[in-house]
Design an enzyme around this catalytic site. Structure first.
Site, PDB file in Angstrom:
ATOM      1  N   CYS A 115      -6.308  -4.684  -5.586  1.00  0.00           N
ATOM      2  CA  CYS A 115      -6.143  -4.562  -4.142  1.00  0.00           C
ATOM      3  C   CYS A 115      -5.418  -3.281  -3.748  1.00  0.00           C
ATOM      4  O   CYS A 115      -5.369  -2.935  -2.565  1.00  0.00           O
ATOM      5  CB  CYS A 115      -5.378  -5.769  -3.592  1.00  0.00           C
ATOM      6  SG  CYS A 115      -6.203  -7.343  -3.883  1.00  0.00           S
ATOM      7  N   HIS A 245      -0.816  -4.177   2.100  1.00  0.00           N
ATOM      8  CA  HIS A 245      -2.045  -4.905   1.778  1.00  0.00           C
ATOM      9  C   HIS A 245      -2.023  -6.240   2.507  1.00  0.00           C
ATOM     10  O   HIS A 245      -1.030  -6.971   2.478  1.00  0.00           O
ATOM     11  CB  HIS A 245      -2.137  -5.105   0.270  1.00  0.00           C
ATOM     12  CG  HIS A 245      -3.138  -6.124  -0.146  1.00  0.00           C
ATOM     13  ND1 HIS A 245      -4.420  -6.163   0.342  1.00  0.00           N
ATOM     14  CD2 HIS A 245      -3.032  -7.174  -1.014  1.00  0.00           C
ATOM     15  CE1 HIS A 245      -5.071  -7.177  -0.203  1.00  0.00           C
ATOM     16  NE2 HIS A 245      -4.246  -7.804  -1.024  1.00  0.00           N
ATOM     17  N   ASN A 276      -8.103 -11.660   3.615  1.00  0.00           N
ATOM     18  CA  ASN A 276      -7.700 -10.755   2.536  1.00  0.00           C
ATOM     19  C   ASN A 276      -8.960 -10.096   1.987  1.00  0.00           C
ATOM     20  O   ASN A 276      -9.760 -10.732   1.304  1.00  0.00           O
ATOM     21  CB  ASN A 276      -6.968 -11.546   1.447  1.00  0.00           C
ATOM     22  CG  ASN A 276      -6.526 -10.681   0.277  1.00  0.00           C
ATOM     23  OD1 ASN A 276      -7.054  -9.607   0.032  1.00  0.00           O
ATOM     24  ND2 ASN A 276      -5.553 -11.179  -0.466  1.00  0.00           N
TER      25      ASN A 276
END
Length: 320
Positions: A115, A245, A276
């Site tokens: 990520c 993030h 996400n």
């Protein structure tokens, strides 16, 4: 910030039209109304259609980023393609993308930093420009996490979404991308990894030990954010936005409580509607802040990417 590197000149995103709501998931998994949104901070998550391939989603985001930057695809020197969810590991997605957008003379390669992949890509782009290996670089992050998410596993399906984001990094007379503070923690690899395929499943699905992941990142990432500010020679007074993030709303809230940024610092929370989206989440969050005029061109934002690996990368950027 140090002189002699690149700066962001354009941002673009692609959000697929499909949505999966937390209310639907509450019903599917037998939870009380509002339970999943309460524990994740996610109201809806983006879902790709079959026609939303990695390359097509990336191309849609890339075209918008190039238009924002005023850069032609044929003028690109390099394309960096980040993805943590690609199941076509034998092929280079960057090569397919350069062909799709008409960047015929650009080199290209793929990046998997989990990520944190977009932040890793910005760091690589800045370094290539500083080394005079390129002047115009496209950094793209595209994710189809629905491909690797077990629809029967609430722990992952309630979090992840699909999308693409892109940024153009251009040579400039002043640096707009600060030094990277990055690292890895290999012992955490089993906490977010591919599980053995279930009988009848088309491929292995992602397994996540959410409790361990949240605890580890929650205890370590605030210091990484502080270190990135120090590396750039800045303080919170210089920062207009904090863009971590978009992993989980509760983890973002916990980091903000520990960092205690001043009230003028906007905290990105695109996770509420996007979910996400792994390495695509930071460019999506940046685009949301710019589109809503929460921040302005030239403002500085602290980016903090972290994810599977475990990996992390933070830096301060000047917004395009």
């Amino acid at each position: 910030m140090a002189r002699g590197a690149g700066r962001l000149t354009g941002i673009g995103v692609y959000r697929p039209g499909g949505l999966l709501t937390s209310a639907e998931l509450d019903t599917r998994f037998g939870h009380e109304d509002g339970y999943i949104e309460q524990i994740t901070g996610i109201r809806t998550r983006l879902k790709a259609d079959p026609d939303d391939t990695f390359v097509e989603m990336a191309a849609q985001a890339a075209d918008k980023a190039l238009a924002h930057a005023g850069v032609l695809a044929e003028d690109l020197d390099c394309v960096l393609f980040s993805s943590a969810s690609s199941v076509g590991q034998a092929s280079c997605r960057a090569a397919s993308l350069t062909h799709r957008i008409g960047a015929g003379r650009a080199g290209g390669f793929d990046v998997n930093g989990g990520c944190a992949g977009f932040s890793y890509g910005l760091t690589l782009a800045s370094g290539l420009i500083a080394a005079q290996q390129a002047r115009q670089i496209l950094v793209v992050a595209a994710e189809r996490l629905s491909d690797i998410t077990d629809p029967d596993d609430c722990a992952t399906v309630m979090v992840f979404g699909d999308a693409a984001g892109a940024a153009v990094v251009s040579a400039a007379d002043h640096a707009g991308i600060g030094p990277a503070v990055w690292g890895t923690h290999g012992p955490g690899e089993p906490w977010m990894t591919s599980a053995p395929p279930k009988p009848g499943a088309p491929r292995p699905y992602m397994h996540m030990d959410g409790t361990r992941v949240v605890r580890w990142f929650g205890s370590h990432m605030p210091q990484v954010a502080r270190d990135a500010l120090d590396a750039a020679g800045l303080t919170w007074d210089d920062i207009a936005a904090f863009v971590p993030h978009q992993c989980n709303g509760r983890l973002i809230d916990a980091m903000v409580r520990r960092l205690r940024p001043p009230e003028h610092v906007a905290v990105a929370r695109s996770i509420v509607t996007d979910g996400n989206t792994s390495s695509a989440s930071i460019p999506l969050a940046l685009e949301s802040l710019l589109a809503s005029a929460t921040v302005r061109p030239g403002d500085k934002a602290l980016l903090l990417g972290f994810g599977a690996g475990l990996t992390w990368c933070a830096q301060v950027v000047e917004l395009p």
